[in-house]
Design a protein around this motif. Sequence first.
Motif, PDB file in Angstrom:
ATOM      1  N   PRO A  33     -68.251  49.283  26.674  1.00  0.00           N
ATOM      2  CA  PRO A  33     -67.198  50.139  25.872  1.00  0.00           C
ATOM      3  C   PRO A  33     -67.637  50.441  24.453  1.00  0.00           C
ATOM      4  CG  PRO A  33     -66.596  47.671  26.081  1.00  0.00           C
ATOM      5  CD  PRO A  33     -67.808  48.030  26.734  1.00  0.00           C
ATOM      6  N   ARG A  34     -67.183  51.038  23.405  1.00  0.00           N
ATOM      7  CA  ARG A  34     -67.383  50.847  22.026  1.00  0.00           C
ATOM      8  C   ARG A  34     -66.665  49.629  21.836  1.00  0.00           C
ATOM      9  NH1 ARG A  34     -64.459  56.116  19.336  1.00  0.00           N
ATOM     10  NH2 ARG A  34     -64.715  55.131  17.399  1.00  0.00           N
ATOM     11  N   TRP A  35     -67.551  48.814  20.968  1.00  0.00           N
ATOM     12  CA  TRP A  35     -66.959  47.616  20.352  1.00  0.00           C
ATOM     13  C   TRP A  35     -66.697  47.575  19.101  1.00  0.00           C
ATOM     14  CZ3 TRP A  35     -67.168  44.273  24.198  1.00  0.00           C
ATOM     15  CH2 TRP A  35     -68.127  44.290  25.379  1.00  0.00           C
ATOM     16  N   LEU A  36     -65.229  47.016  18.696  1.00  0.00           N
ATOM     17  CA  LEU A  36     -65.010  46.870  17.447  1.00  0.00           C
ATOM     18  C   LEU A  36     -64.805  45.464  17.215  1.00  0.00           C
ATOM     19  CD1 LEU A  36     -62.269  46.056  15.579  1.00  0.00           C
ATOM     20  CD2 LEU A  36     -63.882  47.821  14.590  1.00  0.00           C
ATOM     21  N   ASN A  37     -65.581  44.759  16.205  1.00  0.00           N
ATOM     22  CA  ASN A  37     -65.481  43.448  16.008  1.00  0.00           C
ATOM     23  C   ASN A  37     -64.557  43.231  14.728  1.00  0.00           C
ATOM     24  OD1 ASN A  37     -66.084  41.055  14.198  1.00  0.00           O
ATOM     25  ND2 ASN A  37     -67.412  40.586  15.993  1.00  0.00           N
ATOM     26  N   THR A  38     -63.514  42.483  15.078  1.00  0.00           N
ATOM     27  CA  THR A  38     -62.535  42.121  13.707  1.00  0.00           C
ATOM     28  C   THR A  38     -62.544  40.663  13.426  1.00  0.00           C
ATOM     29  OG1 THR A  38     -60.282  42.367  13.544  1.00  0.00           O
ATOM     30  CG2 THR A  38     -60.709  41.866  15.742  1.00  0.00           C
ATOM     31  N   ASP A  39     -63.723  40.095  13.536  1.00  0.00           N
ATOM     32  CA  ASP A  39     -63.749  38.743  13.017  1.00  0.00           C
ATOM     33  C   ASP A  39     -63.370  38.695  11.501  1.00  0.00           C
ATOM     34  OD1 ASP A  39     -64.779  36.409  14.683  1.00  0.00           O
ATOM     35  OD2 ASP A  39     -65.954  37.863  15.464  1.00  0.00           O
ATOM     36  N   LEU A  40     -63.716  39.672  10.852  1.00  0.00           N
ATOM     37  CA  LEU A  40     -63.416  39.557   9.404  1.00  0.00           C
ATOM     38  C   LEU A  40     -61.917  39.987   8.863  1.00  0.00           C
ATOM     39  CD1 LEU A  40     -66.894  41.146   8.204  1.00  0.00           C
ATOM     40  CD2 LEU A  40     -66.288  38.644   8.029  1.00  0.00           C
ATOM     41  N   ARG A  41     -61.223  40.339  10.203  1.00  0.00           N
ATOM     42  CA  ARG A  41     -59.930  40.927   9.798  1.00  0.00           C
ATOM     43  C   ARG A  41     -58.775  39.863  10.570  1.00  0.00           C
ATOM     44  NH1 ARG A  41     -54.946  42.344  12.250  1.00  0.00           N
ATOM     45  NH2 ARG A  41     -56.049  43.765  13.559  1.00  0.00           N
ATOM     46  N   ASN A  61     -73.394  40.379   7.765  1.00  0.00           N
ATOM     47  CA  ASN A  61     -74.632  40.760   8.018  1.00  0.00           C
ATOM     48  C   ASN A  61     -75.084  40.363   9.433  1.00  0.00           C
ATOM     49  OD1 ASN A  61     -75.193  41.706   5.637  1.00  0.00           O
ATOM     50  ND2 ASN A  61     -75.629  39.873   4.628  1.00  0.00           N
ATOM     51  N   LEU A  62     -74.543  39.229  10.094  1.00  0.00           N
ATOM     52  CA  LEU A  62     -74.600  38.810  11.190  1.00  0.00           C
ATOM     53  C   LEU A  62     -74.333  39.710  12.213  1.00  0.00           C
ATOM     54  CD1 LEU A  62     -75.312  36.219  13.212  1.00  0.00           C
ATOM     55  CD2 LEU A  62     -72.886  35.708  13.444  1.00  0.00           C
ATOM     56  N   LEU A  63     -72.966  40.317  11.881  1.00  0.00           N
ATOM     57  CA  LEU A  63     -72.407  41.190  13.019  1.00  0.00           C
ATOM     58  C   LEU A  63     -73.297  42.520  13.124  1.00  0.00           C
ATOM     59  CD1 LEU A  63     -68.533  40.815  11.948  1.00  0.00           C
ATOM     60  CD2 LEU A  63     -69.890  40.025  14.092  1.00  0.00           C
ATOM     61  N   GLU A 276     -61.261  45.905  21.223  1.00  0.00           N
ATOM     62  CA  GLU A 276     -61.394  45.012  19.712  1.00  0.00           C
ATOM     63  C   GLU A 276     -61.363  43.636  20.147  1.00  0.00           C
ATOM     64  OE1 GLU A 276     -59.381  48.224  16.490  1.00  0.00           O
ATOM     65  OE2 GLU A 276     -58.548  46.501  17.034  1.00  0.00           O
ATOM     66  N   GLY A 277     -62.111  42.692  19.380  1.00  0.00           N
ATOM     67  CA  GLY A 277     -62.060  41.360  19.654  1.00  0.00           C
ATOM     68  C   GLY A 277     -62.813  40.415  18.847  1.00  0.00           C
ATOM     69  N   CYS A 278     -63.169  39.184  18.949  1.00  0.00           N
ATOM     70  CA  CYS A 278     -63.815  38.237  17.931  1.00  0.00           C
ATOM     71  C   CYS A 278     -64.888  37.340  18.578  1.00  0.00           C
ATOM     72  CB  CYS A 278     -62.831  37.402  17.103  1.00  0.00           C
ATOM     73  SG  CYS A 278     -61.741  38.279  16.408  1.00  0.00           S
ATOM     74  N   LEU A 279     -65.693  37.094  17.991  1.00  0.00           N
ATOM     75  CA  LEU A 279     -66.661  36.335  18.698  1.00  0.00           C
ATOM     76  C   LEU A 279     -66.227  34.880  19.295  1.00  0.00           C
ATOM     77  CD1 LEU A 279     -69.835  36.877  16.420  1.00  0.00           C
ATOM     78  CD2 LEU A 279     -69.370  38.083  18.455  1.00  0.00           C
ATOM     79  N   LEU A 291     -65.204  38.459  22.636  1.00  0.00           N
ATOM     80  CA  LEU A 291     -66.362  39.347  22.574  1.00  0.00           C
ATOM     81  C   LEU A 291     -67.551  39.253  22.911  1.00  0.00           C
ATOM     82  CD1 LEU A 291     -65.906  41.548  19.482  1.00  0.00           C
ATOM     83  CD2 LEU A 291     -64.964  42.132  21.594  1.00  0.00           C
ATOM     84  N   VAL A 292     -67.954  37.671  22.939  1.00  0.00           N
ATOM     85  CA  VAL A 292     -69.308  37.260  23.629  1.00  0.00           C
ATOM     86  C   VAL A 292     -69.273  37.208  25.042  1.00  0.00           C
ATOM     87  CG1 VAL A 292     -70.791  35.201  23.728  1.00  0.00           C
ATOM     88  CG2 VAL A 292     -69.743  35.665  21.648  1.00  0.00           C
ATOM     89  N   THR A 293     -68.155  36.671  25.582  1.00  0.00           N
ATOM     90  CA  THR A 293     -67.936  36.557  27.065  1.00  0.00           C
ATOM     91  C   THR A 293     -68.065  37.835  27.698  1.00  0.00           C
ATOM     92  OG1 THR A 293     -66.760  34.704  26.758  1.00  0.00           O
ATOM     93  CG2 THR A 293     -66.456  35.736  28.918  1.00  0.00           C
ATOM     94  N   LEU A 294     -67.159  38.818  26.976  1.00  0.00           N
ATOM     95  CA  LEU A 294     -66.765  40.277  27.342  1.00  0.00           C
ATOM     96  C   LEU A 294     -68.247  41.037  27.732  1.00  0.00           C
ATOM     97  CD1 LEU A 294     -63.789  42.073  26.213  1.00  0.00           C
ATOM     98  CD2 LEU A 294     -64.326  41.418  28.434  1.00  0.00           C
ATOM     99  N   ALA A 295     -69.112  40.755  26.600  1.00  0.00           N
ATOM    100  CA  ALA A 295     -70.307  41.413  26.305  1.00  0.00           C
ATOM    101  C   ALA A 295     -71.334  40.877  27.468  1.00  0.00           C
ATOM    102  CB  ALA A 295     -71.057  41.534  25.029  1.00  0.00           C
ATOM    103  N   LEU A 296     -71.341  39.518  27.471  1.00  0.00           N
ATOM    104  CA  LEU A 296     -72.542  39.058  28.476  1.00  0.00           C
ATOM    105  C   LEU A 296     -71.776  39.078  29.884  1.00  0.00           C
ATOM    106  CD1 LEU A 296     -73.395  35.889  26.147  1.00  0.00           C
ATOM    107  CD2 LEU A 296     -74.631  37.989  26.886  1.00  0.00           C
TER     108      LEU A 296
END
Length: 625
Positions: A33-41, A61-63, A276-279, A291-296
Amino acid sequence: MPMLKDPSRKYRGPKPFRLPDREWPDKTIAKAPRWLNTDLRDGNQSLANPLDGEQKLRFFNLLVEIGYKEIEVSFPAASQIDFDFTRHLIETPGQVPEDVVLQVISPCRMDLIKRTAQALYGAKKVIFHLYLATSECFRRIVFNNMTEDETLTLAVECTKYVRSLTKDSPDPVVRATEWQYQFTPETFSDTSLEYSIKLCNAVKEAWEPTTHPIIFNLPATVELSTPNVYADQIEYFCKHISEREKVCVSLHPHNDRGCAVAASELAQMAGADRVEGCLFGNGERTGNVDLVTLALNLYTQGISPGIDFSDISKVISTVEDLTKIPVHPRQPYGGQFAVCAFSGSHQDAIKKGFQARKKLAHDDHWVMPYLPFDSQDIGRTYEAVIRVNSQSGKGGAAWIILQHLNLDIPHRLQQRFSKIVQNHTETVNRELQPAEVVKLFEDAYFQKPDSPIRLVSYRIRTDSTTSNEKLPITNRATEGQKRLHFEGIIALNGVETPIEGVGESAVSSLVNCLGGLGVDVTINYFKEQAVGSEGTNNTKAAAYIECSLVTKKGSKREPVWGVGIHEDVVQAGLVALLNATSSVYESQLGNTARLNLITRPRRKSSPIKVPSTTVTVLELCSDMD
Ligand SMILES: CC(=O)SCCNC(=O)CCNC(=O)[C@H](O)C(C)(C)COP(=O)(O)OP(=O)(O)OC[C@H]1O[C@@H](n2cnc3c(N)ncnc32)[C@H](O)[C@@H]1OP(=O)(O)O
Ligand SMILES: CC(C)C(=O)C(=O)O
């Protein structure tokens, strides 16, 4: 308040919802999917100590480094830190890569929308994200009985206001920004679908998407139902929203029932385009979807996630350091136990799996008992896959010896060694480190510095001149054997003694020599093996010998093992035999044997003359000493 006898009566249970033509159960996920990372929010707003600007930058920077292209960086109206961080990203040349879009969030409040827009001045690419809760529960309780119509009107007005401050702004700097708009009907999964669709259609009309589709982010703000219900809701939304081609359907699942990953996967099958999710599932309460589980998980579906978790340990240490939330050892993929087996039958199967895999072509599919994925894909070695404690079996210890000493120990020896390991784990009552397992092996089967039997020097020749009959009976080769003549000096408890014997192999001729000294052993099992990669200079030979002491009455004692490793295959066998014999001598005979050997008359060693007819001569190497 009276105690309810049955708490289940407190809850409403599933809401009836019928989707007669549902299609998602027959679908599979075909692409990332298109990923949106929302760890910073969303991740940040749920931390006991939200991140400061510097920490947010490290996380950002990590993201970027691992490949996220859409990152929700802040809630600019929430705090000066978030506002300043947004400004920092925009104002620092080169800080945001060209292909990365910043997303920011605001509630449907004019003052906060205005402040959010101010934070974005001069940005290159932005997703302006507005949210408004739509469920009956929220409208009645949180928004003081706001009606559906009032809610819709507020969403439309705020959308128009965002539009006026962004893509319709008279300011050319603002218009130069590449604007995308995202609207979240918060509490979507608890809102009537007809109403969500009506409201989203109205918002779409207010925004008028052109270049970019409008993003409708459909959250399970609180996870309330089984994942199939969420998938039904998403499929219904995808099928009934107008101008579907102008809409990006985004998921935002929370994990209150522990099903966020499943819900996200089924909802992607139901037609969603974005997640949308978080690490590691950080986020409010039980977290956002991980998001790690979903991606892997996508790898195991044969799909590349487009996010790089090839050094997951680095990702974990950065995230743990920033959030102060440890990744659970049993977390899928990232957890230290995610691909780790303590139990014996699992270890046996995994060891066999790796051995079977060695024979396959490099690109063969991953088919491995108990291991769903290859830990090397996330930058972890196989070393931690098998760990030894009292629940472990022979395969586990054998695996460690294979990994650390490069010895693929025979099945019979695995069974013997496993008993030593088991005894030790039960004594110390904890997991053993690989080095401890290796030491147990070396102590049991390798030559010890104080070994009572040591070969000082030897020569072997094949010849037909030595008369069998001249040798003591125990030292003789049997009828029809090819004869090797073994001559050497052996140190027994430090006393050097010449030995001589004949046999069909170097090992059996040494056995015969030992027989002449009163140490009668029979070889039950002998195996040689190459150690190291073939064709390299590092190849050595390993020999494994199981032998039993034969008592004077002819009965065999409990067998013992010795292992020898040497550049020379013959010498590896001799070393193995002596190592085993030393064990016999020490553990089985004890003082009696010592006495027997010591009371035998023996001479001081004299140099052995090797006749000129010698065919094979092997000098003892110094590492025997
Ligand atoms: C599900 C989510 O995660 S959504 C994101 C939530 N994230 C956060 O809340 C983190 C950042 N939030 C904040 O810093 C603050 O809450 C602020 C700055 C947004 C607002 O702070 P305050 O003005 O002090 O309001 P407070 O948060 O106490 O209350 C929220 C008010 O906004 C209203 N509100 C809540 N959500 C929304 C919304 N989406 N749109 C419009 N109004 C809303 C509430 O009804 C309440 O109004 P009331 O005071 O008239 O009853
Ligand atoms: C505002 C939305 C996206 C949200 O965070 C939620 O519903 O959990």
